[in-house]
Design a protein around this motif. Structure first.
Motif, PDB file in Angstrom:
ATOM      1  N   PRO B  78      -3.915 -11.140  -0.695  1.00  0.00           N
ATOM      2  CA  PRO B  78      -4.446  -9.385  -1.113  1.00  0.00           C
ATOM      3  C   PRO B  78      -2.610  -8.465  -1.033  1.00  0.00           C
ATOM      4  N   HIS B  79      -2.035  -9.220   0.140  1.00  0.00           N
ATOM      5  CA  HIS B  79      -1.370  -8.195   0.555  1.00  0.00           C
ATOM      6  C   HIS B  79      -0.211  -8.380  -0.329  1.00  0.00           C
ATOM      7  N   ILE B  83      -1.793  -3.485  -4.152  1.00  0.00           N
ATOM      8  CA  ILE B  83      -3.009  -2.257  -5.017  1.00  0.00           C
ATOM      9  C   ILE B  83      -3.378  -1.494  -3.747  1.00  0.00           C
ATOM     10  N   LEU B  85      -5.555   0.607  -1.740  1.00  0.00           N
ATOM     11  CA  LEU B  85      -7.008   0.210  -1.587  1.00  0.00           C
ATOM     12  C   LEU B  85      -7.923   2.088  -0.473  1.00  0.00           C
ATOM     13  N   ALA B  91     -10.134   4.484   7.343  1.00  0.00           N
ATOM     14  CA  ALA B  91     -10.037   3.135   7.828  1.00  0.00           C
ATOM     15  C   ALA B  91      -8.190   3.541   8.286  1.00  0.00           C
ATOM     16  N   LEU B  92      -8.158   4.309   8.824  1.00  0.00           N
ATOM     17  CA  LEU B  92      -6.885   5.366   8.993  1.00  0.00           C
ATOM     18  C   LEU B  92      -6.619   4.422  11.167  1.00  0.00           C
ATOM     19  N   PHE B  93      -5.889   3.945  10.610  1.00  0.00           N
ATOM     20  CA  PHE B  93      -5.806   3.281  12.203  1.00  0.00           C
ATOM     21  C   PHE B  93      -5.766   4.317  13.469  1.00  0.00           C
ATOM     22  N   MET B  96      -2.619   5.009  15.392  1.00  0.00           N
ATOM     23  CA  MET B  96      -1.103   5.696  14.800  1.00  0.00           C
ATOM     24  C   MET B  96      -1.182   7.106  15.057  1.00  0.00           C
ATOM     25  N   PHE B 104       3.266   3.576   7.201  1.00  0.00           N
ATOM     26  CA  PHE B 104       3.406   1.915   7.775  1.00  0.00           C
ATOM     27  C   PHE B 104       3.259   0.720   7.038  1.00  0.00           C
ATOM     28  N   PRO B 105       3.068   0.927   5.117  1.00  0.00           N
ATOM     29  CA  PRO B 105       3.262   0.610   3.988  1.00  0.00           C
ATOM     30  C   PRO B 105       4.623   0.407   3.844  1.00  0.00           C
ATOM     31  N   VAL B 108       6.414  -1.960   6.723  1.00  0.00           N
ATOM     32  CA  VAL B 108       6.244  -3.951   5.740  1.00  0.00           C
ATOM     33  C   VAL B 108       7.074  -4.133   4.777  1.00  0.00           C
ATOM     34  N   ARG B 109       7.405  -3.082   4.078  1.00  0.00           N
ATOM     35  CA  ARG B 109       8.607  -2.824   2.920  1.00  0.00           C
ATOM     36  C   ARG B 109       9.512  -3.409   3.339  1.00  0.00           C
ATOM     37  N   ARG B 152      -2.141   7.394   2.002  1.00  0.00           N
ATOM     38  CA  ARG B 152      -1.321   6.478   2.506  1.00  0.00           C
ATOM     39  C   ARG B 152      -1.865   5.352   1.291  1.00  0.00           C
ATOM     40  N   ALA B 153      -2.726   5.160   0.468  1.00  0.00           N
ATOM     41  CA  ALA B 153      -2.785   3.872  -0.560  1.00  0.00           C
ATOM     42  C   ALA B 153      -1.710   4.478  -1.695  1.00  0.00           C
ATOM     43  N   PHE B 156       3.350   3.610  -1.484  1.00  0.00           N
ATOM     44  CA  PHE B 156       3.534   2.632  -1.439  1.00  0.00           C
ATOM     45  C   PHE B 156       3.917   2.399  -3.574  1.00  0.00           C
TER      46      PHE B 156
END
Lengths: 427, 373
Positions: B78-79, B83, B85, B91-93, B96, B104-105, B108-109, B152-153, B156
């Motif tokens: 999935p990562h 995609i 989501l 589901a906001l952290f 943070m 965040f996304p 990690v990239r 956020r979705a 990226f």
């Protein structure tokens, strides 16, 4: 504002509504207070008063003034920093005081108290008390000097140190139990407080060991408890509850039973050693020492305190929605990095709650280290118990207790400063 | 192996079972084109969320395969699927800030700091939340949290955006407003969206195409107007919009229409949707706004079907009037009339009064019953 002053709301029978409401509220408060009164009384009697008594005992020093009132007065003018002995009136007062003290059987008690500060004084007071009446009669009949007679009776009365102890401890409030608890010493002559040489330090080392072992136990419970809590939190609630009951099971078993079962397992002729020898991993001579030392204390206490770590962790993890992890992964984070960056930070309140609970519980633990600690695995609480029940130095025990209490409060304060006590969540 | 599908996303004979006994999703086939706003609509437990999670990679199909942009997704974790989501609870952290959530996304990239700052700024502007960078999710309202979650979705540049009942936690006004905002975003960005909801009006408002699910199978795939006007089966007719459902048996078929004898005895003419043969039990669906009313049946012009009904209740709703009749042996036969000239006779009608009810053949559809009753 103006509307409240110009219009006064009234009840149906014409009284001011505000006053009626206030009265009603006060009555509700009184009722609520009545409900907690029994518990409050219990806490005051069973908890607050003993702590206050402990604080009092740790500094209280009325015994010298009470037993030797004339001597204390006579020594007022004497300079304890010098090298000369007190004058004749001081010796006379001491003789008189000791006759009365012996009559009330208090001379030995005083000697024991002063012996904590200067060894040898117990026997000096016991002996002097027993013979003082004869000595006084002797001085009276010969019209001799008290000073000479006493020194002749026991040479220690001719040493300035004996008198210095009397002078230094004639104050009714002294901090000397605390100096002792912190391995410090008040010099009798200069009255200066200094740390004992390192090989004479007992309590600081014991405090240090208690803290280090407690930290170790906290870390061990965290390492063992975290994966367990994680697993239980992810199970469907039926299975999860069953496992939680199993985590709680030790709570329903006597602490003594759990501790002694560790003795059975870990001792040199115990189950584990026998097994290892039978399998051939260990030789008969090479049996491991796993109990009656630090190892035993850490193993047994980790087992006993584990539920206190698992429960807060579990209840916090249960509230973390699985969608956080999914969100992090869908945003492109590798599952491991998603765990560390998203899931783990959310469990910190649970870690904090569990860690502070295990740490504070273990720092004051008594039974388990007493039974399995041997010489190297005992805690400060065992020393306190020793002073309470064996050496009967209650003042020192109280001072050690207060020092421990102060330390725990300091930890709590530090935790609040760094992490924030509001961050603790028990569920 | 089938030949590579020309579609942007394709589900090919996808099945899913959690326990190895019952299928949550049965033989799901669907093609999604680039730039579509596709909604999976269905009651809870119908399998729509499972399909979404299989596309996102959080569930594995028990059989079949899913392709995205020509690539088979089966073995892509999935990562690595790229995609976006959006979840029902956002589901906001929580630990943070808004800016950290958005970054965040990108972090990690391993994008560089300047690019990240630039993109975060753009994303905040896109959802009109400038100045909220340093707030925590807990300090935002539900609508603001949802906007952050969407930003956020999207930040990226994912290939596709999936939304799982994203508005169900919001109150009605906010939900209406967010529907418009999400549609607006879809239009300006041109991204492909797969949206899951159980709310048929939400699906109608937003989608370019709707897939109706029930019990793990697709009931109908259609554009919103077609779904409403031409439901393919009884489930769709009942689930989407309001309907009067009349049970009956096919008496006679002629071309695309058929004669149905209702259980109450009346004979009506209806469109024969499923090519139902003579003698088959059918459900005749009739939209309340297609029904006309008159004092007597002679006044109902152009209506092939006429029945008598007793007015039970009428409700004035401002823009339209709603009347409930006892007709065709059925309590609550609903009629909706727009509030305009020509309904005076209904306005003055009294409860308990008999009225003539009529509708055209093309407005009622004879649908095969899903299971013989």
């Amino acid at each position: 504002m103006s509307s409240t002053t110009t219009f006064q709301l009234l009840t149906a029978d014409g009284r001011a509504l505000k006053a009626v409401l206030k009265k009603h509220k006060a009555r509700r408060k009184r009722k609520a207070f009545l409900l907690v009164t029994p518990l409050l009384a219990f806490v005051i009697v069973g908890f607050c008063l003993p702590i206050l008594d402990m604080l009092r005992r740790s500094t209280n020093n009325h015994i010298v003034e009470k037993t030797l009132p004339r001597t204390v007065l006579a020594l007022k003018e004497w300079d304890a920093g010098g090298t000369t002995l007190p004058n004749e009136p001081a010796f006379a007062s001491l003789a008189q005081d000791l006759v009365i003290a012996q009559h009330h059987r208090r001379a030995t008690q005083l000697g024991q108290r002063l012996n904590y500060e200067f060894s040898g004084l117990a026997s000096l007071f016991r002996r002097s008390g027993r013979h003082m009446e004869e000595l006084v009669n002797e001085v009276r009949s010969t019209r001799g000097s008290y000073k000479e007679t006493l020194i002749a009776f026991d040479a220690r009365w001719g040493e300035t140190d004996s008198w210095r102890v009397l002078k230094r401890f004639s104050d009714t409030l002294v901090a000397d139990y605390y100096w002792a608890a912190l391995d410090m010493r008040r010099d009798l002559r200069s009255n200066e407080v200094s740390l004992r040489p390192s090989k004479e330090r007992i309590y600081l080392r014991l405090f240090g060991r208690t803290v280090v072992i407690s930290l170790g136990i906290t870390l061990a419970t965290l390492l063992l408890g975290f994966p367990l809590a994680l697993w239980i939190a992810r199970l469907p609630s039926g299975q999860g509850n069953l496992l939680l009951v199993m985590v709680l099971l030790p709570f329903w078993t006597s602490l003594l039973v759990r501790t002694t079962s560790w003795i059975v397992l870990l001792q040199q002729q115990g189950v584990i050693n026998d097994l290892l020898v039978a399998v051939g991993i260990l030789s008969e001579e090479g049996r491991l020492r796993m109990i009656y030392n630090t190892t035993g204390t850490v193993i047994a206490m980790t087992h006993i305190l584990l539920p206190f770590m698992v429960l807060p962790l579990y209840s916090v993890m249960k509230t973390i929605s699985p969608s956080y992890m999914r969100a992090a992964v869908s945003l492109g984070a590798h599952p491991i990095s998603a765990f560390w960056k998203v899931y783990f930070p959310s469990t910190v309140p649970g870690i904090g709650a569990g860690a502070i609970m295990v740490f504070i519980l273990s720092i004051g633990y008594y039974i388990t280290p007493e039974l399995v600690g041997g010489r190297t695995g005992v805690f400060i609480s065992n020393r306190i118990a020793y002073h309470i029940s064996s050496s009967l130095n209650w003042g020192l025990a109280a001072a050690l207790g207060v020092a421990l209490l102060g330390f725990v409060i300091a930890i709590y304060w530090l935790y609040d400063k760094i992490v924030g006590i509001d961050n603790i969540r028990l569920g | 192996m089938s030949s590579p599908s020309p579609h942007f996303v394709s589900f090919e004979h996808v099945q899913k079972s959690y326990d190895g006994e019952t299928l949550v999703v049965e033989d799901f086939d669907l093609a999604i084109e680039r730039g579509e706003f596709l909604t999976l609509l269905g009651p809870s437990g119908s399998g729509k969320t499972t399909c979404l999670l299989m596309l996102a990679g959080f569930e594995t199909p028990s059989a079949g395969q899913i392709r995205l942009d020509g690539k088979v997704l089966d073995n892509i974790p999935p990562h690595q699927r790229d995609i976006g989501l959006v979840f029902q609870n956002y589901a906001l952290f929580p630990h943070m800030t808004v800016a950290e959530n958005l970054a965040f996304p990108l972090k990690v990239r391993k994008l560089d700091k300047a690019t990240i700052a630039q993109k975060v700024g753009d994303a905040l502007a896109m959802v009109r939340l400038q100045g909220f960078e340093h707030r925590r999710p807990g300090q935002l309202s539900g609508g603001q949290q949802q906007r952050v979650a969407v930003a956020r979705a999207l930040i990226f540049d994912p290939k596709i955006l999936l939304m799982d009942e994203p508005l169900s936690a919001l109150d009605k006004n906010l939900r209406d407003q967010m529907q418009i905002e999400i549609r607006e975003l879809h239009r300006t960005l041109g991204i492909t969206v797969v949206y899951v909801t159980h709310d048929q009006s939400e699906a109608m408002t937003m989608s370019s195409r709707i897939v109706v699910f029930d019990e793990g199978t697709v009931q109908q795939v259609a554009v919103p107007s077609e779904l409403y006007e031409k439901p393919q089966n009884a489930f769709v007719a009942q689930f989407v919009g309001e309907n009067n459902c009349l049970q009956g048996t096919v008496e006679r078929t002629q071309g695309k229409t058929c004669s149905v004898r209702l259980t109450s005895g009346e004979n009506i003419e209806a469109e024969n949707v499923d090519n139902n043969a003579k003698g088959k039990h059918v459900l005749v669906s009739l939209r309340p706004e297609r029904v006309r009313l008159a004092a007597n049946s002679a006044d109902l012009k152009h209506c092939q079907n006429k029945v008598q009904g007793k007015l039970q209740e009428k409700i004035f709703l401002g823009d339209h009037m709603r009347a409930r009749f006892f007709a065709c042996d059925k309590e609550g036969f609903v009629v909706n009339l727009p509030n305009k000239e020509g309904i005076e006779h209904v306005k003055v009608a009294k409860e308990g009064q008999d009225m003539a009810i009529g509708w055209r053949t093309e407005d009622c559809r004879a649908l095969g019953l899903p299971k013989p009753a």
